[in-house]
Motif scaffolding. Structure first.
Motif, short mmCIF file in Angstrom:
data_model
loop_
_atom_site.label_atom_id
_atom_site.label_comp_id
_atom_site.label_asym_id
_atom_site.label_seq_id
_atom_site.Cartn_x
_atom_site.Cartn_y
_atom_site.Cartn_z
N ASP A 1 -38.31 60.33 22.00
CA ASP A 1 -39.52 59.91 22.71
C ASP A 1 -40.70 60.84 22.45
OD1 ASP A 1 -38.09 57.82 23.82
OD2 ASP A 1 -37.72 58.84 25.73
N LYS A 2 -40.44 62.12 22.41
CA LYS A 2 -41.53 63.10 22.31
C LYS A 2 -41.92 63.41 20.86
CE LYS A 2 -42.71 67.76 23.84
NZ LYS A 2 -42.20 69.01 24.35
N GLU A 3 -40.97 63.51 19.96
CA GLU A 3 -41.25 64.00 18.61
C GLU A 3 -41.38 62.91 17.55
OE1 GLU A 3 -42.11 67.15 18.39
OE2 GLU A 3 -41.62 67.31 20.51
N LEU A 4 -40.68 61.80 17.72
CA LEU A 4 -40.76 60.74 16.71
C LEU A 4 -42.18 60.23 16.50
CD1 LEU A 4 -39.42 58.91 14.63
CD2 LEU A 4 -38.83 57.35 16.49
N PRO A 5 -43.00 60.06 17.56
CA PRO A 5 -44.38 59.60 17.32
C PRO A 5 -45.18 60.53 16.40
CG PRO A 5 -43.82 59.33 19.63
CD PRO A 5 -42.69 60.10 18.99
N LYS A 6 -44.97 61.83 16.51
CA LYS A 6 -45.67 62.80 15.65
C LYS A 6 -45.23 62.62 14.19
CE LYS A 6 -45.66 66.20 19.35
NZ LYS A 6 -45.10 67.47 19.79
N VAL A 7 -43.94 62.47 14.00
CA VAL A 7 -43.40 62.28 12.66
C VAL A 7 -43.88 60.94 12.09
CG1 VAL A 7 -41.27 62.00 11.31
CG2 VAL A 7 -41.40 63.75 13.10
N PHE B 1 -47.41 61.29 10.84
CA PHE B 1 -47.44 62.02 9.58
C PHE B 1 -46.99 61.12 8.42
CE2 PHE B 1 -45.23 64.43 6.29
CZ PHE B 1 -46.26 65.25 5.85
N VAL B 2 -45.88 60.44 8.60
CA VAL B 2 -45.33 59.60 7.52
C VAL B 2 -46.28 58.46 7.20
CG1 VAL B 2 -43.45 58.01 6.93
CG2 VAL B 2 -42.92 60.23 7.93
N MET B 3 -46.85 57.84 8.22
CA MET B 3 -47.76 56.71 7.99
C MET B 3 -49.06 57.17 7.33
SD MET B 3 -46.95 54.33 11.27
CE MET B 3 -47.53 52.77 10.62
N ASP C 1 -36.17 56.79 9.63
CA ASP C 1 -35.13 57.27 8.72
C ASP C 1 -35.22 58.78 8.52
OD1 ASP C 1 -34.30 54.66 8.42
OD2 ASP C 1 -35.16 54.40 6.41
N ILE C 2 -36.43 59.27 8.28
CA ILE C 2 -36.64 60.70 8.07
C ILE C 2 -36.28 61.49 9.32
CG2 ILE C 2 -38.47 62.45 7.77
CD1 ILE C 2 -37.56 61.12 5.14
N PHE C 3 -36.67 60.99 10.48
CA PHE C 3 -36.39 61.68 11.73
C PHE C 3 -34.88 61.77 11.96
CE2 PHE C 3 -36.15 62.14 16.37
CZ PHE C 3 -37.05 63.17 16.56
N GLN C 4 -34.18 60.66 11.74
CA GLN C 4 -32.72 60.65 11.91
C GLN C 4 -32.06 61.59 10.90
OE1 GLN C 4 -30.92 56.79 11.62
NE2 GLN C 4 -28.90 57.56 12.13
N LYS C 5 -32.56 61.57 9.68
CA LYS C 5 -32.01 62.44 8.63
C LYS C 5 -32.22 63.92 8.99
CE LYS C 5 -31.95 62.39 3.60
NZ LYS C 5 -32.60 61.83 2.40
N ALA C 6 -33.39 64.22 9.55
CA ALA C 6 -33.68 65.60 9.95
C ALA C 6 -32.73 66.06 11.06
CB ALA C 6 -35.13 65.73 10.41
N LEU C 7 -32.50 65.21 12.04
CA LEU C 7 -31.58 65.57 13.12
C LEU C 7 -30.17 65.76 12.58
CD1 LEU C 7 -32.75 63.23 16.04
CD2 LEU C 7 -33.24 65.66 15.72
N LEU C 8 -29.76 64.88 11.68
CA LEU C 8 -28.43 65.00 11.07
C LEU C 8 -28.33 66.30 10.26
CD1 LEU C 8 -25.66 63.73 10.46
CD2 LEU C 8 -26.73 62.59 8.52
N VAL D 1 -39.11 70.29 9.14
CA VAL D 1 -37.98 69.70 8.41
C VAL D 1 -38.33 68.26 8.02
CG1 VAL D 1 -35.57 68.94 8.62
CG2 VAL D 1 -36.24 71.20 9.45
N CYS D 2 -38.89 67.51 8.95
CA CYS D 2 -39.27 66.12 8.67
C CYS D 2 -40.32 66.05 7.57
CB CYS D 2 -39.79 65.43 9.93
SG CYS D 2 -38.52 65.13 11.18
N LYS D 3 -41.31 66.92 7.63
CA LYS D 3 -42.35 66.94 6.59
C LYS D 3 -41.74 67.23 5.22
CE LYS D 3 -45.88 69.56 7.35
NZ LYS D 3 -46.91 70.49 7.82
N ASN D 4 -40.85 68.23 5.18
CA ASN D 4 -40.22 68.59 3.91
C ASN D 4 -39.38 67.42 3.37
OD1 ASN D 4 -41.33 71.14 3.90
ND2 ASN D 4 -39.52 72.11 4.77
N LEU D 5 -38.65 66.76 4.24
CA LEU D 5 -37.84 65.62 3.81
C LEU D 5 -38.73 64.49 3.29
CD1 LEU D 5 -35.14 65.49 6.63
CD2 LEU D 5 -34.74 66.00 4.22
#
Length: 186
Positions: free
Chosen positions: A23-29, A32-34, A45-52, A76-80
């Motif tokens: 809820d808090k961090e996915l909107p920021k990611v 950035f991605v968009m 996908d990137i957010f889930q991959k980062a958490l994994l 981590v999300c930005k790098n991915l």
């Protein structure tokens, strides 16, 4: 919350904290991605991959996050995402069912990138406040004219010289760090 508590929550699959992160961090990611040639699905996908990735890394070798967990996760999300853009791999997705793909090579590359980023941040903190300010502006692609006006330098030449000297000092700190050689060889 202490960054270690987030990592432990991920390892223990604490759905309450994981939902809060979404809820808090996915909107920021997502923003950035968009803004960088991606879409909502890419961001998820990137957010889930980062958490994994964070979970897998923490289970394999517990580590300490010296910044906020949110900032670390975003990095981590930005790098991915940047690596995803660079690879330009064709992607096939099934919108009805997404399964995380465990790719040891991808996780190893992400871990290495993160260690390099951590080294960079640690060495950056060793710089003078003036060097930090100059390089932050430079890295954010602020023009030399704006650097002159913001930091009160006499000319763009002085600003260029200051950027050059600060980058040289940062490079010196990185190369002197004992972990540099190991990170460079991988």
């Amino acid at each position: 919350m202490d960054p270690t508590k987030y990592l432990e929550a991920l390892v223990n699959a604490n759905s309450k904290i994981i939902d809060q992160l979404y809820d808090k961090e996915l909107p920021k990611v997502t923003r950035f991605v968009m803004q960088n040639n991606g879409g909502q699905q890419d961001a998820e996908d990137i957010f889930q991959k980062a958490l994994l990735q964070l979970t897998t890394r923490y289970v394999a070798e517990p580590f300490e996050i010296k910044s906020s967990f949110e900032a670390y996760l975003f990095t981590v999300c930005k790098n991915l995402w940047r690596r995803e853009l660079n690879s330009k791999k064709p992607r096939v997705t099934n919108a009805t069912h997404l399964e995380p793909v465990y790719d040891p090579e991808d996780l190893a590359l992400s871990a290495m990138e993160q260690k390099r980023w951590d080294l960079f941040k640690a060495c950056f903190e060793l710089l003078s406040e003036n060097c930090k300010a100059v390089l932050q502006l430079f890295f954010n692609k602020v023009s030399y004219a704006d650097i002159v006006s913001r930091l009160g330098y006499n000319s763009e030449t002085v600003a260029r010289q200051r950027v050059f000297k600060c980058k040289a000092k940062l490079t010196e700190f990185v190369k002197k760090d004992r972990s540099f050689k190991a990170l460079r060889e991988l």
